[in-house]
Enzyme design. Structure first.
Site, mmCIF file in Angstrom:
data_model
loop_
_atom_site.group_PDB
_atom_site.id
_atom_site.type_symbol
_atom_site.label_atom_id
_atom_site.label_comp_id
_atom_site.label_asym_id
_atom_site.label_seq_id
_atom_site.Cartn_x
_atom_site.Cartn_y
_atom_site.Cartn_z
ATOM 1 N N LYS A 61 0.831 -1.211 0.000
ATOM 2 C CA LYS A 61 0.000 0.000 0.000
ATOM 3 C C LYS A 61 0.861 1.256 0.000
ATOM 4 O O LYS A 61 1.757 1.405 0.819
ATOM 5 C CB LYS A 61 -0.918 0.001 1.221
ATOM 6 C CG LYS A 61 -1.938 1.113 1.191
ATOM 7 C CD LYS A 61 -3.130 0.752 2.051
ATOM 8 C CE LYS A 61 -4.196 1.800 2.015
ATOM 9 N NZ LYS A 61 -4.797 2.013 0.718
ATOM 10 N N GLY A 73 6.524 0.936 5.640
ATOM 11 C CA GLY A 73 7.403 -0.035 4.976
ATOM 12 C C GLY A 73 7.498 0.199 3.479
ATOM 13 O O GLY A 73 8.575 0.103 2.875
ATOM 14 N N CYS A 74 6.373 0.530 2.860
ATOM 15 C CA CYS A 74 6.352 0.767 1.417
ATOM 16 C C CYS A 74 7.099 2.050 1.061
ATOM 17 O O CYS A 74 7.772 2.121 0.032
ATOM 18 C CB CYS A 74 4.915 0.814 0.908
ATOM 19 S SG CYS A 74 4.073 -0.776 1.142
ATOM 20 N N THR A 75 7.011 3.055 1.929
ATOM 21 C CA THR A 75 7.744 4.296 1.704
ATOM 22 C C THR A 75 9.243 4.039 1.804
ATOM 23 O O THR A 75 10.020 4.480 0.945
ATOM 24 C CB THR A 75 7.299 5.377 2.713
ATOM 25 O OG1 THR A 75 5.905 5.628 2.509
ATOM 26 C CG2 THR A 75 8.092 6.658 2.543
ATOM 27 N N ALA A 112 10.396 2.083 -1.336
ATOM 28 C CA ALA A 112 10.418 2.930 -2.529
ATOM 29 C C ALA A 112 11.585 3.913 -2.478
ATOM 30 O O ALA A 112 12.290 4.103 -3.481
ATOM 31 C CB ALA A 112 9.098 3.687 -2.661
#
Length: 159
Positions: free
Chosen positions: A44, A49-51, A54
């Site tokens: 998401k 974690g995704c930030t 990325a």
């Protein structure tokens, strides 16, 4: 209980994809033919974690660029959420929206997850290194973010 997905095996052709991506781009397997690339799936946009993942890929772009390896991130988020995320994090590489779920299912990353005892379907954090012939060269499943991009870069440099 959800059936265990069939994963694309190392050496197998990468499942086809064609998706809209951040900054008005379109990404497809056909457009990537002839060059290796990294395709990673994240649960998401704009979550911690995704930030981190990325931003780690963004920081590695210089080194990845020298190896000729583009990066494509994929989630089931809307294009609006993806564009907001890409802009806020100053991401140069495309983030694609798999709104239909066809790509996450084809890559076997749409899986049953458990959070606080509750079962639900979601994206398993995973990365695929695809070679210039469009075949799966390496797969990382159940990715833990710290150190992951460095590991992907080591494998990519061996292509």
């Amino acid at each position: 209980m959800a059936e265990t997905p069939i994963f694309p095996a190392i050496g197998a052709p990468a499942p086809d994809f064609d998706m809209p991506a951040s900054k008005g781009r379109q990404v497809s397997l056909a457009a990537m033919r002839g060059k290796p690339f990294i395709l990673y799936f994240y649960p998401k946009a704009s979550t911690p974690g995704c930030t981190t993942e990325a931003c780690d890929f963004q920081e590695a772009l210089g080194a990845l660029g020298s190896t000729g390896l583009p990066v494509i991130g994929v989630s089931r988020d809307s294009m609006k959420a993806i564009d907001t995320f890409a802009t806020r994090q100053n991401l140069d590489f495309p983030l694609a929206s798999d709104a239909t779920g066809a790509v996450t299912e084809a890559y076997g990353v749409w899986v049953e997850k458990t959070l606080y005892g509750r079962k639900y379907m979601g994206i398993e954090r995973a990365t695929f290194l695809i070679d210039a012939d469009g075949r799966v060269a390496q797969v990382w499943r159940n990715v833990k973010v710290p150190g992951h991009v460095a590991e992907v870069m080591r494998a990519a440099s061996a292509l």
